[in-house]
Motif scaffolding. Structure first.
Motif, PDB file in Angstrom:
ATOM      1  N   ARG A  12       0.442  -1.484  -0.065  1.00  0.00           N
ATOM      2  CA  ARG A  12      -0.178  -0.085   0.124  1.00  0.00           C
ATOM      3  C   ARG A  12       1.009   0.896   0.090  1.00  0.00           C
ATOM      4  O   ARG A  12       2.189   1.313   0.500  1.00  0.00           O
ATOM      5  N   ILE A  13       0.140   2.579  -0.618  1.00  0.00           N
ATOM      6  CA  ILE A  13       0.751   3.448  -1.033  1.00  0.00           C
ATOM      7  C   ILE A  13       1.351   4.087   0.566  1.00  0.00           C
ATOM      8  O   ILE A  13       0.672   4.221   1.747  1.00  0.00           O
ATOM      9  N   PHE A  14       2.469   4.517   0.924  1.00  0.00           N
ATOM     10  CA  PHE A  14       2.751   5.359   2.635  1.00  0.00           C
ATOM     11  C   PHE A  14       2.935   4.293   3.537  1.00  0.00           C
ATOM     12  O   PHE A  14       3.057   4.296   4.396  1.00  0.00           O
ATOM     13  N   SER A  15       3.072   3.034   2.967  1.00  0.00           N
ATOM     14  CA  SER A  15       3.759   2.117   3.763  1.00  0.00           C
ATOM     15  C   SER A  15       5.060   1.647   3.567  1.00  0.00           C
ATOM     16  O   SER A  15       5.391   1.231   2.408  1.00  0.00           O
ATOM     17  N   PHE A  16       6.245   1.498   4.755  1.00  0.00           N
ATOM     18  CA  PHE A  16       7.602   0.613   4.230  1.00  0.00           C
ATOM     19  C   PHE A  16       7.689  -0.260   5.167  1.00  0.00           C
ATOM     20  O   PHE A  16       8.566  -0.274   6.498  1.00  0.00           O
ATOM     21  N   LYS A  97      13.494   2.925   3.216  1.00  0.00           N
ATOM     22  CA  LYS A  97      12.581   3.388   3.810  1.00  0.00           C
ATOM     23  C   LYS A  97      11.867   4.597   2.805  1.00  0.00           C
ATOM     24  O   LYS A  97      11.145   4.964   2.195  1.00  0.00           O
ATOM     25  N   ILE A  98      13.833   5.059   2.502  1.00  0.00           N
ATOM     26  CA  ILE A  98      13.557   6.520   1.240  1.00  0.00           C
ATOM     27  C   ILE A  98      13.189   5.944   0.156  1.00  0.00           C
ATOM     28  O   ILE A  98      12.294   6.567  -0.649  1.00  0.00           O
ATOM     29  N   ARG A  99      14.209   4.402  -0.368  1.00  0.00           N
ATOM     30  CA  ARG A  99      13.113   3.761  -1.848  1.00  0.00           C
ATOM     31  C   ARG A  99      12.278   3.997  -1.741  1.00  0.00           C
ATOM     32  O   ARG A  99      11.515   4.411  -2.459  1.00  0.00           O
ATOM     33  N   PHE A 100      11.302   2.987  -0.929  1.00  0.00           N
ATOM     34  CA  PHE A 100       9.785   3.679  -0.673  1.00  0.00           C
ATOM     35  C   PHE A 100       9.214   4.376  -0.950  1.00  0.00           C
ATOM     36  O   PHE A 100       8.249   4.802  -1.979  1.00  0.00           O
ATOM     37  N   VAL A 127      11.956  12.811   8.674  1.00  0.00           N
ATOM     38  CA  VAL A 127      12.085  12.192   9.292  1.00  0.00           C
ATOM     39  C   VAL A 127      13.441  11.587   9.281  1.00  0.00           C
ATOM     40  O   VAL A 127      14.328  10.693  10.233  1.00  0.00           O
ATOM     41  N   LEU A 128      13.241  10.892   8.096  1.00  0.00           N
ATOM     42  CA  LEU A 128      14.637   9.777   7.204  1.00  0.00           C
ATOM     43  C   LEU A 128      15.930  10.363   7.488  1.00  0.00           C
ATOM     44  O   LEU A 128      16.990   9.461   7.335  1.00  0.00           O
TER      45      LEU A 128
END
Length: 680
Positions: A12-16, A97-100, A127-128
């Motif tokens: 899902r979008i915005f899930s990492f 997480k950055i890649r996602f 945050v990242l």
């Protein structure tokens, strides 16, 4: 690479769903995985970012510099100190997480949603990047044997990451405000200015009808998957984008347009209709079907939720409920379990989440409702006054808009789309005719749609397409439309009395694709529910054709539907006669013994029972010759549905009685009270 691979479609979008490297991982493996991950992030340099351009570019740049550092360590074969391993482990988790996040920001079809979630996206970047800075703070650069230039670059990245100002791009903010102003105008019932819409679409670089359609599909998926509180806003954006697709894009780029929705109109065409097993509210297979005072059936949990919300009307019909009593529908429950057993479906896992139909009976938001009303008027104008290309596009838009949304169907019907669509059925343009009949198919799923089609003389127009359609595709869609129209008891005879209807359906069964054959069979089944049509169906030569399909087809559903129609026709004397004249009992017996479908077995038993009842002892004698039939019938009595078991027991009694009278020397004399037919 250490990271578990996730399919973009599944995530899902915005899930990492990042995976932290385990403590036992070797430093060399961790470093190698970091290098690959950094390279993957670097590949996003060539991706298109409609929004978040600066933040994405800066994240990619910083990680690109760190990639030089990782490669330097790898090339020199340096031994990593423990604190460096800890730092690299944290960087690995953060880089995932950055890649996602970069994948989401460059995701095809998600440009409008990313724009409208700019504040959340910026927070994620902030945050990242701060996490990268924190990880680099514990990196023992001075104790690592790397060149001074690389060391300075790493220190620079750490400093920039700590002090980076990560904010919403002013242009993104301007675009976001303009979208919100358009939604506000929709909500007030004011049609937005074309120039404002065009500016937003151009800013997002949505250049074609297909690009716009991808945005709509994405938003539709989000409406299904997102939390309840997000749905009204998503619905407003969906209405906005549908309006843009209709108003801004004049050209329907067919080479990319998704037309799979009509390549096989079979998703609900079956004599044992699996869609009838889905709750009209949740669209999931019903586990505990119950019937309300209007006669409609719902899954217990769904209708209880509806009633608990304070609703006092039937969700499907809109009629006022006279009481809130929920009556268990045990027969339907048995059929659902039979269907699941036949098709290997688990009631505990009936598929992925689907949209609650109550969200489509009513608009998802006031803005979405007004947008739909506005675009319905545009579509009607184009259907009536547009060029051939505009008429074709308008018909295709209706196909898409009415595909799975009850409110959209009602808006389009109320706007007056059906009469001009019926006129387009006589077009000599293949695409216009296909899109017009497909649009009518979608609208005929609505009760008012069926009524308006009939009141405007649409039956003959649809039958004309079935008989003389330019393409086989148009003919197959016309058959599917007839199926839906025949669901209204009063329309079955009207359709059957049109001379060309039944012969044209028979021709489609002969000449069509597997989907076309199935459409034809099921449409005839719907018409044959009217007793007055059965003789017409028999006279058209349907029974030999059905027997040929049953004997030769490798499509299980088509065979079962053919058996269902054959069982219906066998109930009348002429149907029995045609079945017996074709010497079809050995074929039906073979299917009874070989099919794994409980519905198929029941249809076979029904055919035998009708033939033996109408045909008398001569028919029973033919069936009794095959001694293997009895064991199959006993199997149905124990494993079949209640109705199938009852039919099988009746047939067993007939056969027992025949054998008893035959053994006592009385089998040669037929009862004078029984009808008799000559069996070839």
């Amino acid at each position: 690479m250490i990271q578990k691979k996730f399919n973009e479609v599944d995530r899902r979008i915005f899930s990492f769903p990042a995976v932290h490297p385990c403590e036992a991982v070797s430093p060399a493996t961790l470093l190698g995985s970091l290098i690959v991950l950094s390279q993957n992030i670097g590949n996003y340099q060539s991706k298109f970012f409609a929004t978040q351009r600066r933040n994405s570019r800066e994240a990619i740049r910083k990680i690109g510099i760190l990639l030089v550092f990782f490669e330097e360590i790898h090339d020199r074969g340096l031994i990593l100190p423990e604190t460096a391993v800890l730092c690299f482990s944290e960087l690995h988790l953060t880089f995932q997480k950055i890649r996602f996040l970069l994948e989401d920001c460059s995701r095809e079809g998600a440009r409008l949603w990313i724009l409208m979630k700019s504040e959340m996206v910026v927070t994620q970047f902030r945050v990242l990047i701060r996490t990268v800075a924190t990880a680099l703070d514990i990196l023992p650069l001075n104790s690592m044997d790397i060149c001074g230039e690389v060391k300075e670059l790493v220190e620079l990245v750490a400093k920039q990451a700590r002090k980076a100002r990560i904010e919403i791009d002013p242009n993104d903010e301007r675009a976001m405000r303009r979208v919100l102003s358009v939604l506000e105008r929709f909500e007030k019932g004011i049609e937005p200015e074309f120039q404002v819409l065009k500016w937003i679409i151009d800013y997002l670089e949505i250049k074609t009808w297909s690009d716009c359609n991808k945005e709509i599909k994405f938003l539709e998926e989000q409406c299904v998957e997102s939390e309840e509180r997000e749905v009204p806003f998503l619905s407003s954006l969906l209405g906005f984008m549908c309006y843009c697709r209709v108003r801004i894009f004049d050209t329907l780029d067919y080479q990319n347009a998704d037309q799979t929705d009509v390549r096989c109109n079979m998703e609900v065409l079956s004599c044992l209709n699996p869609e009838d097993f889905r709750c009209p509210i949740s669209l999931e297979l019903m586990i505990d079907p119950v019937t309300v005072s209007t006669g409609q059936t719902y899954d217990r949990s769904s209708i209880q939720k509806w009633l608990k919300a304070g609703h006092t009307i039937c969700p499907k019909t809109g009629e006022k409920l006279t009481n809130t009593e929920l009556v268990p529908n045990t027969n339907l429950r048995k059929l659902i379990h039979q269907f699941c057993a036949d098709n290997g479906v688990s009631l505990a896992k009936t598929g992925k989440k689907t949209r609650d139909i109550t969200r489509t009976i009513l608009p998802g938001s006031p803005a979405a409702a007004e947008a739909m009303k506005f675009l319905s008027r545009i579509v009607v104008r184009n259907l009536v006054f547009g060029t051939s290309e505009q008429k074709n596009k308008a018909a295709y838009e209706i196909r898409l808009l009415a595909k799975a949304n009850i409110f959209n169907r009602s808006c389009l019907i109320e706007a007056g789309t059906i009469p001009p669509l019926l006129n387009l059925l006589y077009s000599f343009n293949k695409f216009i005719q296909e899109n017009a009949i497909a649009a009518l198919l979608k609208l005929s799923k609505h009760a008012n749609g069926k009524k308006i089609v009939v009141e405007n003389g649409g039956l003959r127009s649809i039958v004309a397409v079935l008989k003389r359609g330019i393409s086989l595709e148009a003919k197959q869609i016309a058959a599917a439309t007839i199926f839906y129209l025949s669901s209204v008891k009063g329309y079955r005879r009207l359709i059957g009395e049109i001379d060309e209807t039944i012969p044209a359906l028979v021709d489609l069964i002969k000449e069509g694709t597997p989907c076309g054959k199935k459409n034809g069979v099921v449409a005839l089944f719907g018409l044959a529910l009217d007793h007055g049509n059965r003789q017409r169906v028999i006279d058209a030569g349907t029974i030999p054709l059905l027997l040929h399909i049953i004997a030769s087809s490798n499509k299980d559903e088509l065979i079962v539907d053919s058996l269902a129609l054959l069982a219906t026709l066998a109930e009348c004397l002429d149907g029995t006669l045609a079945i017996l004249q074709a010497s079809s009992f050995p074929l039906i017996t073979r299917i009874l013994q070989s099919t794994t479908s409980q519905a198929g077995k029941e249809h076979c038993v029904s055919i035998f029972l009708s033939c033996c009842t109408n045909g008398g002892d001569e028919a029973v004698a033919v069936l009794a010759k095959d001694t293997s039939v009895m064991s199959s019938l006993y199997s149905v009595t124990t494993d079949g549905t209640a109705l199938a078991s009852k039919k099988a027991r009746s047939l067993v009694k007939m056969l027992h009685k025949f054998h008893e009278t035959s053994s006592s020397g009385q089998g040669c004399q037929a009862s004078t009270n029984e009808q008799s037919v000559h069996v070839w």
